[in-house]
Design a protein around this motif. Structure first.
Motif, PDB file in Angstrom:
ATOM      1  N   GLU A 199       0.966  -1.202  -0.013  1.00 55.79           N
ATOM      2  CA  GLU A 199       0.133   0.031   0.032  1.00 55.79           C
ATOM      3  C   GLU A 199       0.927   1.069   0.045  1.00 55.79           C
ATOM      4  O   GLU A 199       0.564   2.302  -0.666  1.00 55.79           O
ATOM      5  CB  GLU A 199      -0.881  -0.007   1.228  1.00 55.79           C
ATOM      6  CG  GLU A 199      -1.980  -0.908   0.975  1.00 55.79           C
ATOM      7  CD  GLU A 199      -2.968  -1.107   2.404  1.00 55.79           C
ATOM      8  OE1 GLU A 199      -2.517  -0.622   3.311  1.00 55.79           O
ATOM      9  OE2 GLU A 199      -4.137  -1.641   2.332  1.00 55.79           O
ATOM     10  N   ASP A 200       1.860   1.198   0.786  1.00 53.35           N
ATOM     11  CA  ASP A 200       2.967   2.350   0.711  1.00 53.35           C
ATOM     12  C   ASP A 200       3.360   2.472  -0.562  1.00 53.35           C
ATOM     13  O   ASP A 200       3.663   3.703  -1.103  1.00 53.35           O
ATOM     14  CB  ASP A 200       4.113   2.411   1.802  1.00 53.35           C
ATOM     15  CG  ASP A 200       3.560   2.514   3.183  1.00 53.35           C
ATOM     16  OD1 ASP A 200       2.312   3.148   3.373  1.00 53.35           O
ATOM     17  OD2 ASP A 200       4.201   1.604   4.062  1.00 53.35           O
ATOM     18  N   ARG A 203       1.245   4.188  -3.081  1.00 51.55           N
ATOM     19  CA  ARG A 203       1.187   5.824  -2.734  1.00 51.55           C
ATOM     20  C   ARG A 203       2.197   6.427  -3.263  1.00 51.55           C
ATOM     21  O   ARG A 203       1.975   7.419  -3.906  1.00 51.55           O
ATOM     22  CB  ARG A 203       1.012   5.951  -1.149  1.00 51.55           C
ATOM     23  CG  ARG A 203       1.027   7.365  -0.705  1.00 51.55           C
ATOM     24  CD  ARG A 203       0.701   7.325   0.827  1.00 51.55           C
ATOM     25  NE  ARG A 203       1.548   6.590   1.555  1.00 51.55           N
ATOM     26  CZ  ARG A 203       2.526   6.940   1.865  1.00 51.55           C
ATOM     27  NH1 ARG A 203       2.960   8.148   1.743  1.00 51.55           N
ATOM     28  NH2 ARG A 203       3.201   6.088   2.943  1.00 51.55           N
ATOM     29  N   TYR A 204       3.442   5.719  -3.186  1.00 54.27           N
ATOM     30  CA  TYR A 204       4.472   6.242  -3.852  1.00 54.27           C
ATOM     31  C   TYR A 204       4.494   6.554  -5.328  1.00 54.27           C
ATOM     32  O   TYR A 204       4.766   7.651  -6.000  1.00 54.27           O
ATOM     33  CB  TYR A 204       6.028   5.662  -3.552  1.00 54.27           C
ATOM     34  CG  TYR A 204       6.338   5.592  -2.013  1.00 54.27           C
ATOM     35  CD1 TYR A 204       5.868   6.591  -1.293  1.00 54.27           C
ATOM     36  CD2 TYR A 204       6.651   4.339  -1.500  1.00 54.27           C
ATOM     37  CE1 TYR A 204       6.396   6.649   0.210  1.00 54.27           C
ATOM     38  CE2 TYR A 204       6.957   4.368  -0.089  1.00 54.27           C
ATOM     39  CZ  TYR A 204       6.826   5.332   0.683  1.00 54.27           C
ATOM     40  OH  TYR A 204       7.078   5.181   1.953  1.00 54.27           O
ATOM     41  N   ARG A 206       1.617   6.404  -7.018  1.00 56.62           N
ATOM     42  CA  ARG A 206       0.725   7.721  -7.488  1.00 56.62           C
ATOM     43  C   ARG A 206       1.570   9.031  -7.341  1.00 56.62           C
ATOM     44  O   ARG A 206       1.122   9.915  -8.324  1.00 56.62           O
ATOM     45  CB  ARG A 206      -0.464   7.492  -6.768  1.00 56.62           C
ATOM     46  CG  ARG A 206      -1.675   8.479  -7.050  1.00 56.62           C
ATOM     47  CD  ARG A 206      -2.800   8.240  -6.095  1.00 56.62           C
ATOM     48  NE  ARG A 206      -3.315   6.951  -6.096  1.00 56.62           N
ATOM     49  CZ  ARG A 206      -4.171   6.448  -6.705  1.00 56.62           C
ATOM     50  NH1 ARG A 206      -4.556   7.206  -7.892  1.00 56.62           N
ATOM     51  NH2 ARG A 206      -4.527   4.961  -6.498  1.00 56.62           N
ATOM     52  N   GLU A 207       2.281   9.345  -6.333  1.00 57.29           N
ATOM     53  CA  GLU A 207       2.573  10.625  -6.109  1.00 57.29           C
ATOM     54  C   GLU A 207       3.725  10.929  -7.268  1.00 57.29           C
ATOM     55  O   GLU A 207       3.783  11.983  -7.738  1.00 57.29           O
ATOM     56  CB  GLU A 207       3.443  10.661  -4.852  1.00 57.29           C
ATOM     57  CG  GLU A 207       2.602  10.783  -3.587  1.00 57.29           C
ATOM     58  CD  GLU A 207       3.023  10.701  -2.382  1.00 57.29           C
ATOM     59  OE1 GLU A 207       4.304  10.720  -2.136  1.00 57.29           O
ATOM     60  OE2 GLU A 207       2.676  10.990  -1.069  1.00 57.29           O
ATOM     61  N   LEU A 229      -4.394   1.661  -9.592  1.00 56.87           N
ATOM     62  CA  LEU A 229      -3.530   2.912  -9.867  1.00 56.87           C
ATOM     63  C   LEU A 229      -3.686   2.821 -11.371  1.00 56.87           C
ATOM     64  O   LEU A 229      -3.693   4.473 -11.875  1.00 56.87           O
ATOM     65  CB  LEU A 229      -2.126   2.458  -9.567  1.00 56.87           C
ATOM     66  CG  LEU A 229      -1.561   2.499  -8.389  1.00 56.87           C
ATOM     67  CD1 LEU A 229      -0.162   2.085  -8.352  1.00 56.87           C
ATOM     68  CD2 LEU A 229      -1.711   3.814  -7.672  1.00 56.87           C
TER      69      LEU A 229
END
Length: 265
Positions: A199-200, A203-204, A206-207, A229
């Motif tokens: 999950e982390d 998130r990375y 996506r950023e 994503l």
């Protein structure tokens, strides 16, 4: 550049793969594969083991040379070019099995991603004096930004060999980001991670795509991550394209379902 030219550039695919076929003796790893990745897009490739996903990556960054077809990246035909030449055009890659130097620190591994952007010679760099020292210090702030983005600050000066696997996967992404790519190839970035680490990583990614405006080409077995994503998905099996399109459409495609679970029902 005129407004019309800017609009045309924005709509021109960053990467175009047309009819790529790759053979190893009597084995066809890729069979007439075609797709494109748009500027700023997050594009994913899925498929069972042996579908040809890693072979595509190896063709894109110059490790393999396909026998047929063409690959165009940012207006340059890159089929047959050496990996270093492709990297200089703005394509960076991570590796499923990691391509890090275990005896170097996190910061040193990230700095290695800047190597093709530096101009001082080997000996000056090894002795770290004069222009070599100034150049390395000039590149350091960008590496610190990347380390901050991927939340690697606590590990900055630790040797990679001593780090947990999930952290090393982040360092692999950081090294690729340090190359200043316009297209980032991520080869199973969440492989071997637990749920929280996956999950982390999502998130990375996506950023990187949304905030840093970098196009991402993702190969991943975690379908939940891909469907969450990706803006578009390419599904493959046995070196052939099964479907390309929106995640929901590809997931519902009968050929894709059959490739994964053995039935179209």
């Amino acid at each position: 550049m005129t407004a019309e030219a800017l609009r045309d550039a924005a709509h021109t695919p960053l990467l175009t793969v047309e009819g790529v076929t790759l053979r190893f003796g009597g084995v066809t790893a890729l069979n007439g594969v075609s797709f494109d990745v748009r500027r700023g897009e997050l594009f994913a490739i899925i498929g069972p083991n042996g579908a040809g996903k890693s072979s595509i990556f190896n063709c894109l960054n110059g490790v393999y040379r396909p026998q047929e077809g063409s690959i165009t990246f940012d207006g340059h035909v890159i089929s047959g070019r050496r990996p270093v030449a492709i990297a200089r055009l703005g394509m960076a890659r991570t590796f499923q099995n990691l391509g890090l130097f275990s005896t170097l620190t996190v910061l040193e591994n990230v700095m290695l991603g800047r190597h093709h952007l530096m101009h001082t010679g080997f000996f000056a760099g090894a002795l770290w004096f004069g222009k070599a020292r100034q150049e390395e210090l000039a590149h350091r702030p960008r590496c610190e930004e990347i380390i901050e983005l991927l939340e690697l600050e606590p590990y900055r000066f630790q040797h990679v060999a001593l780090l947990p696997y999930g952290v090393r996967k982040r360092v692999e992404v950081a090294r690729a980001l340090a190359m200043e790519p316009s297209l980032l190839l991520l080869d199973e970035p969440a492989a071997g991670m637990n749920l929280e680490e996956s999950e982390d990583m999502a998130r990375y990614i996506r950023e990187i795509n949304e905030e840093w405006k970098i196009a991402v080409l993702l190969v991943e077995h975690d379908l939940r991550m891909v469907m969450d994503l990706a803006q578009r998905v390419l599904a493959m099996d046995f070196g052939k394209v099964l479907a390309v399109g929106a995640p929901a459409d590809v997931r519902a495609n009968e050929d894709v379902v059959r490739a994964y679970v053995g039935t179209g029902e």
